[in-house]
Design an enzyme around this catalytic site. Structure first.
Site, PDB file in Angstrom:
ATOM      1  N   ASN A 211       4.509  46.902  58.223  1.00  0.00           N
ATOM      2  CA  ASN A 211       3.302  46.785  59.648  1.00  0.00           C
ATOM      3  C   ASN A 211       2.190  47.753  59.308  1.00  0.00           C
ATOM      4  O   ASN A 211       2.199  48.382  58.157  1.00  0.00           O
ATOM      5  CB  ASN A 211       4.457  47.341  60.692  1.00  0.00           C
ATOM      6  CG  ASN A 211       4.673  48.702  60.692  1.00  0.00           C
ATOM      7  OD1 ASN A 211       4.028  49.619  60.450  1.00  0.00           O
ATOM      8  ND2 ASN A 211       6.099  48.832  60.527  1.00  0.00           N
ATOM      9  N   PHE A 324       9.026  57.745  69.829  1.00  0.00           N
ATOM     10  CA  PHE A 324       7.646  57.145  70.135  1.00  0.00           C
ATOM     11  C   PHE A 324       7.714  55.472  70.307  1.00  0.00           C
ATOM     12  O   PHE A 324       8.668  55.048  69.995  1.00  0.00           O
ATOM     13  CB  PHE A 324       6.602  57.075  68.600  1.00  0.00           C
ATOM     14  CG  PHE A 324       6.240  58.787  68.418  1.00  0.00           C
ATOM     15  CD1 PHE A 324       7.095  59.554  68.169  1.00  0.00           C
ATOM     16  CD2 PHE A 324       4.972  58.998  68.950  1.00  0.00           C
ATOM     17  CE1 PHE A 324       6.593  60.878  67.809  1.00  0.00           C
ATOM     18  CE2 PHE A 324       4.384  59.951  68.501  1.00  0.00           C
ATOM     19  CZ  PHE A 324       5.097  61.023  68.339  1.00  0.00           C
ATOM     20  N   LYS A 338      13.603  52.825  76.149  1.00  0.00           N
ATOM     21  CA  LYS A 338      13.960  53.397  75.061  1.00  0.00           C
ATOM     22  C   LYS A 338      14.281  54.843  75.355  1.00  0.00           C
ATOM     23  O   LYS A 338      15.456  55.166  74.371  1.00  0.00           O
ATOM     24  CB  LYS A 338      12.746  53.266  74.176  1.00  0.00           C
ATOM     25  CG  LYS A 338      12.391  51.949  73.554  1.00  0.00           C
ATOM     26  CD  LYS A 338      10.973  51.790  72.918  1.00  0.00           C
ATOM     27  CE  LYS A 338      10.750  50.455  72.805  1.00  0.00           C
ATOM     28  NZ  LYS A 338       9.417  50.258  72.052  1.00  0.00           N
TER      29      LYS A 338
HETATM   30  N1  CTP Z   1      13.183  53.577  65.706  1.00  0.00           N
HETATM   31  C1  CTP Z   1      14.024  53.932  64.716  1.00  0.00           C
HETATM   32  N2  CTP Z   1      14.762  52.994  64.033  1.00  0.00           N
HETATM   33  C2  CTP Z   1      14.466  51.725  64.247  1.00  0.00           C
HETATM   34  C3  CTP Z   1      13.453  51.413  65.206  1.00  0.00           C
HETATM   35  C4  CTP Z   1      12.753  52.163  65.886  1.00  0.00           C
HETATM   36  O1  CTP Z   1      14.221  55.010  64.522  1.00  0.00           O
HETATM   37  N3  CTP Z   1      14.978  50.613  63.471  1.00  0.00           N
HETATM   38  C5  CTP Z   1      12.515  54.559  66.543  1.00  0.00           C
HETATM   39  C6  CTP Z   1      10.957  54.521  66.176  1.00  0.00           C
HETATM   40  O2  CTP Z   1      10.551  55.733  65.130  1.00  0.00           O
HETATM   41  C7  CTP Z   1      10.194  55.228  67.585  1.00  0.00           C
HETATM   42  C8  CTP Z   1      11.311  54.518  68.410  1.00  0.00           C
HETATM   43  O3  CTP Z   1      12.433  54.384  67.642  1.00  0.00           O
HETATM   44  O4  CTP Z   1      10.473  56.632  67.572  1.00  0.00           O
HETATM   45  C9  CTP Z   1      10.882  53.369  69.234  1.00  0.00           C
HETATM   46  O5  CTP Z   1      10.272  52.514  68.240  1.00  0.00           O
HETATM   47  P1  CTP Z   1       9.539  51.036  68.611  1.00  0.00           P
HETATM   48  O6  CTP Z   1       9.302  50.298  67.505  1.00  0.00           O
HETATM   49  O7  CTP Z   1       8.599  51.404  69.677  1.00  0.00           O
HETATM   50  O8  CTP Z   1      10.675  50.304  69.507  1.00  0.00           O
HETATM   51  P2  CTP Z   1      12.111  49.770  69.054  1.00  0.00           P
HETATM   52  O9  CTP Z   1      13.359  50.467  69.361  1.00  0.00           O
HETATM   53  O10 CTP Z   1      12.052  49.127  67.567  1.00  0.00           O
HETATM   54  O11 CTP Z   1      12.170  48.429  70.073  1.00  0.00           O
HETATM   55  P3  CTP Z   1      11.042  47.041  70.014  1.00  0.00           P
HETATM   56  O12 CTP Z   1      10.791  46.729  68.737  1.00  0.00           O
HETATM   57  O13 CTP Z   1      12.049  45.863  70.719  1.00  0.00           O
HETATM   58  O14 CTP Z   1      10.008  47.274  71.147  1.00  0.00           O
END
Ligand code: CTP
Length: 406
Positions: A211, A324, A338
């Site tokens: 990403n 975040f 979340k």
């Molecule tokens: N995060 C994490 N491990 C993952 C995915 C996310 O630790 N496998 C953490 C990110 O670092 C961030 C938070 O969870 O602090 C939210 O990440 P985000 O990408 O916004 O959300 P997701 O939990 O991945 O949910 P979605 O993609 O469905 O919005």
């Protein structure tokens, strides 16, 4: 009042009409108990006399590179070492250009080059000069090197023009100086874990899913925590940034590697800022050799990666977790969800579709939501300042933290 007691502050004054306002800054700092020394450029002395600053600061004013005072000290080196903070007020386009390009041709520019203290610029100039792309590029570059800025206000300028370029309000300049010193050691004795950047989920040795995260927000948080005295572990996906000074960097590539490194470091940490953009899925099968384009259609099956933050939420005990949420719609609602699901204390919610926020940008804006449901809106600002604002709010709400000594 106490914050500035005996702090050694060097004020640089450059040649703009706002130079006279530096007198008020000096006078207020002295009243707050700071020790203040002043360097003036030759042009600054066209606007205000050294005698005014000498009287207000109670110290001689420095302006000459080649004067030989009684002691065998070289002014730019001794002042550079003496200062705990350097504030250039007002800062002209000229001084910004010189520092940005490594030019050191007078006492102020050589001192700035030689100091290890934080330097803060408070620019003031005509609006067309301020918005000139060259000046703006110099400012961005200086910010990226850790120089701080107190942006000018908009209003009627001395030349009669209207626009951005007016020296920031004196009270704002003083508040920024206060902030600098009060933040300086408020994380001392605390161990902070920060994750930053994207992850890469490999299909074969030469291809991956990732990403656009640049890591800027996470690196800004790590830098801000280190500035405030924390012991910082930074777990970073592949980014183009250099690690901030005083931070231990652990490079990882995949979500699985990030998971393992974070779990290893987590037990000894007090606060976690989980700013990384972790890949949610990875290819089910990894092909150890380069995939050839033999077929017309290639179907990829992805499987879920571990949710690192959710796992930290399970193991958290009395540690503070800051997550975040990068969203494109229903920002607050999704962020709260979340926070609940991952057992967080705080979540920073960003609308990544906004101009001033999101991947690869130098600025951020968003909402900081607390576990208790309080919502603090943080307006658009430089990512480093945004980082400090988040930390300010977080530590305000957790006055007693177990300080870990290892
Ligand atoms: N995060 C994490 N491990 C993952 C995915 C996310 O630790 N496998 C953490 C990110 O670092 C961030 C938070 O969870 O602090 C939210 O990440 P985000 O990408 O916004 O959300 P997701 O939990 O991945 O949910 P979605 O993609 O469905 O919005």
């Amino acid at each position: 009042m106490e914050v500035l007691k005996d702090k050694r502050i060097l004020i640089g004054i450059t040649g703009g009409i706002a130079a006279y306002k530096a007198a008020e800054v000096v006078s207020s700092l002295v009243k707050k108990g700071a020790q203040v020394k002043v360097i003036m450029t030759a042009h600054a002395m066209e606007f205000i006399k050294p005698l005014t600053l000498e009287t207000l600061s109670g110290n001689p004013v420095y302006y000459d590179m080649f004067s030989r005072p009684g002691a065998w000290e070289i002014d730019h080196i001794s002042l550079a070492k003496w200062a705990e903070l350097v504030v250039v007020v007002p800062a002209t386009a000229n001084i910004l250009g010189k520092v940005a390009h490594g030019i050191a041709d007078d006492l102020l520019s050589t001192t700035i080059m030689a100091t290890r203290a934080q330097v803060i610029f408070a620019p003031a100039m005509n609006t067309n000069m301020y918005t000139n792309p060259i000046v703006q590029e110099n400012i961005s570059f200086l910010r990226s090197k850790g120089y701080m800025f107190i942006p000018p206000a908009a209003g009627r300028l001395a030349c009669g023009d209207y626009g951005e370029g007016k020296l920031a309000d004196i009270q704002d300049i003083l508040a920024e100086i206060d902030n600098y010193f009060s933040r300086k050691s408020d994380l001392k004795g605390l161990k902070v874990l920060v994750t930053a950047g994207p992850t890469r989920e490999y299909l074969d040795p030469v291809r991956f899913i990732s990403n656009p995260s640049s890591g800027k927000m996470g690196y800004a948080i790590a830098a801000a925590c280190a500035e405030r005295g924390a012991d910082v572990e930074l777990v970073s996906g592949p980014v183009l940034l250099s690690p901030p000074p005083g931070v231990r960097l652990h490079r990882v590539e995949t979500a699985q590697e990030m998971f393992e490194k974070v779990m290893e470091l987590f037990p000894s940490c007090n606060i976690v800022f989980k700013a990384a953009a972790v890949g949610d899925y990875r290819p089910e099968a990894y092909c150890p050799t380069k995939i050839k384009k033999d077929s017309e259609r290639l179907i990829l099956t992805l499987i879920k990666n571990p949710d690192i933050l959710k796992e930290l939420g399970r193991r958290k005990d009395d540690r503070i977790l800051v997550g975040f949420a990068a969203e494109t719609e229903n920002i607050e609602e999704y962020a709260r969800k979340k926070m609940r699901e991952k057992n967080l204390d705080f979540i920073v919610a960003n609308d990544v579709t906004r101009h001033g926020a999101g991947f690869e940008k130098n600025t951020n804006e968003g909402l900081l939501i607390t576990r208790e449901g309080e919502v603090i809106a943080i307006p658009q600002m430089d990512k480093r300042e945004f980082a400090h604002r988040i930390i300010d709010e977080v530590i305000k709400r957790i006055p007693v933290l177990r300080r870990v000594s290892n």
